[in-house]
Design an enzyme around this catalytic site. Structure first.
Site, PDB file in Angstrom:
ATOM      1  N   LYS A  35      -3.431   7.782 -20.798  1.00 29.28           N
ATOM      2  CA  LYS A  35      -2.283   7.273 -21.554  1.00 29.28           C
ATOM      3  C   LYS A  35      -2.526   7.465 -23.054  1.00 29.28           C
ATOM      4  CE  LYS A  35      -4.250   2.621 -21.357  1.00 29.28           C
ATOM      5  NZ  LYS A  35      -4.320   1.406 -20.530  1.00 29.28           N
ATOM      6  N   TYR A 254      -7.949   3.062 -55.680  1.00 25.74           N
ATOM      7  CA  TYR A 254      -6.832   2.142 -55.942  1.00 25.74           C
ATOM      8  C   TYR A 254      -7.317   0.711 -56.109  1.00 25.74           C
ATOM      9  CZ  TYR A 254      -3.130   5.517 -54.848  1.00 25.74           C
ATOM     10  OH  TYR A 254      -2.276   6.571 -54.866  1.00 25.74           O
TER      11      TYR A 254
HETATM   12  C1  LIG Z   1      -5.601   1.326 -19.922  1.00 25.98           C
HETATM   13  C2  LIG Z   1      -5.866   0.813 -18.567  1.00 25.98           C
HETATM   14  C3  LIG Z   1      -7.063   1.117 -17.891  1.00 25.98           C
HETATM   15  C4  LIG Z   1      -8.203   1.839 -18.580  1.00 25.98           C
HETATM   16  O1  LIG Z   1      -8.903   0.916 -19.370  1.00 25.98           O
HETATM   17  P1  LIG Z   1     -10.247   1.305 -20.153  1.00 25.98           P
HETATM   18  O2  LIG Z   1     -10.706   0.030 -20.728  1.00 25.98           O
HETATM   19  O3  LIG Z   1      -9.828   2.284 -21.201  1.00 25.98           O
HETATM   20  O4  LIG Z   1     -11.152   1.901 -19.152  1.00 25.98           O
HETATM   21  C5  LIG Z   1      -7.195   0.704 -16.590  1.00 25.98           C
HETATM   22  N1  LIG Z   1      -6.221   0.002 -15.975  1.00 25.98           N
HETATM   23  C6  LIG Z   1      -5.069  -0.330 -16.591  1.00 25.98           C
HETATM   24  C7  LIG Z   1      -4.049  -1.127 -15.868  1.00 25.98           C
HETATM   25  C8  LIG Z   1      -4.860   0.047 -17.903  1.00 25.98           C
HETATM   26  O5  LIG Z   1      -3.726  -0.300 -18.518  1.00 25.98           O
END
Ligand SMILES: *Cc1c(COP(=O)(O)O)cnc(C)c1O
Length: 358
Positions: A35, A254
């Site tokens: 994702k 800045y």
């Molecule tokens: C993003 C997500 C994961 C992966 O999590 P990590 O901590 O990056 O391994 C797994 N399960 C769900 C439901 C998620 O939303």
């Protein structure tokens, strides 16, 4: 000629981290979580590199469709399911898998017109109270799904709130809640994100869902030997574009927020907050200049920042500066910035070219 800011993505590291995940998974199947553009690494390239993965997971159908358009043929799990019922026929057509996390979603699925049944991941809220069915509700929805011609099979899943803490009683409490919801049914389950996969061996069945660890980064708050084997996949780097010497009492950047307490050599580097480097990174945040440890000084600007190179004799125009990655764990940078590696990796903006190393 090109601006030197780059995110170098080491595909060999990615493959090695994936290998570690599947080894830890044992007989469980792996869903590689890609994702948010694979946590900033480029979802299409990451999915292509991890072609051995059984399935991928994303946050929404837009991300899944983009992967299909790039030629990814595996099942793709939508971690939040659909946001509106009109996505359901497309989900079936495209071979996506959907989470069902609410009675409303289950109802919409029950009313959908489908030519073939869908695999469903039933999400139970075991204590995070963000997404999922209450345990008592889950069994009813499960029976409804099982009875529906629109559903082929059901995986029970839940998500852990505190898995990054190695000795947190809350995880055990969530597991007990999830198991109670299952009522001794023998069904496929999925509990493991990266932290669970790394640190909780008893919770690795039947599908694991590693995200962050694939990118070579540990979500754990304390070191663990297994996590030490991870190789950072992204190295965020740029180069020195200007150098000057300033006197004691002179300011940098800045707000004149940094004042030199001795004569200093200051390097200006072509990377700023519009590239995703956090503006709130404080003076003292570590960087590497020609492989040597140094520190950020003054406020981060939009396109540039300044680095102390007083003690780095080799620093010159064009010298490489690494902000995180190879030699400088993003976990350490995140600690200095009071944030987590996830926000830094996903925050790298489109302006930064991703360079893929085989
Ligand atoms: C993003 C997500 C994961 C992966 O999590 P990590 O901590 O990056 O391994 C797994 N399960 C769900 C439901 C998620 O939303």
């Amino acid at each position: 000629m090109a601006r030197p800011a780059q995110a170098r993505i080491d595909l060999a590291a990615l493959r090695q981290n994936y290998q570690l995940a599947t080894t830890l998974a044992g007989s469980a199947h792996t869903v590689a979580v890609v994702k948010a553009d694979a946590y900033g690494h480029g979802a299409a390239q990451v999915a292509g590199c991890l072609a051995a993965a059984k399935a991928f997971a994303v946050a929404c159908i837009e991300e899944a469709l983009a992967l299909r358009a790039q030629g990814v043929s595996q099942p793709i799990l939508l971690l939040e399911g659909f946001f509106s019922a009109d996505e359901i026929p497309l989900i079936a057509e495209q071979g996506f898998w959907t989470v069902i996390h609410s009675p409303e979603q289950a109802e919409q699925l029950a009313c959908a017109s489908l030519t073939k049944p869908l695999p469903v991941w039933l999400k139970v809220d075991s204590g995070m109270h963000r997404l999922g069915l209450a345990p008592a509700q889950a069994i009813n929805v499960y029976q409804q799904l099982r009875a529906s011609a629109r559903v082929s099979n059901v995986v029970w899943m839940t998500h852990m709130a505190c898995a990054d803490e190695l000795d947190c009683a809350y995880t055990a409490q969530q597991v007990a809640c999830f198991q109670a919801a299952l009522q001794n049914m023998s069904v496929p389950v999925s509990l493991a994100n990266s932290a669970i996969l790394l640190a909780w061996p008893q919770l690795r069945n039947d599908w694991v869902r590693p995200g962050l660890m694939l990118y070579g980064v540990s979500p754990l708050l304390t070191p663990l030997p297994k996590a030490a084997a991870l190789q950072p996949a992204m190295t965020l780097r740029s180069a020195i574009i200007a150098l000057r010497t300033i006197a004691e009492g002179e300011a940098v950047g800045y707000g004149a927020a940094f004042i030199a307490d001795r004569p200093m050599r200051v390097a200006t580097v072509a990377l700023g907050y519009a590239d995703g480097y956090p503006r709130h990174a404080p003076t003292g945040t570590p960087v590497l200049v020609n492989g040597q440890h140094s520190r950020l000084i003054g406020r981060v600007s939009m396109d540039m920042c300044c680095v102390d190179v007083t003690d780095i004799d080799t620093a010159a125009i064009g010298s490489e500066v690494i902000f995180w990655g190879q030699g400088l764990p993003v976990e350490e940078v995140a600690r200095h910035c009071q944030t987590i590696p996830y926000t830094l990796l996903t925050g790298v903006t489109q302006r930064v070219p991703r360079i893929y190393l085989p």
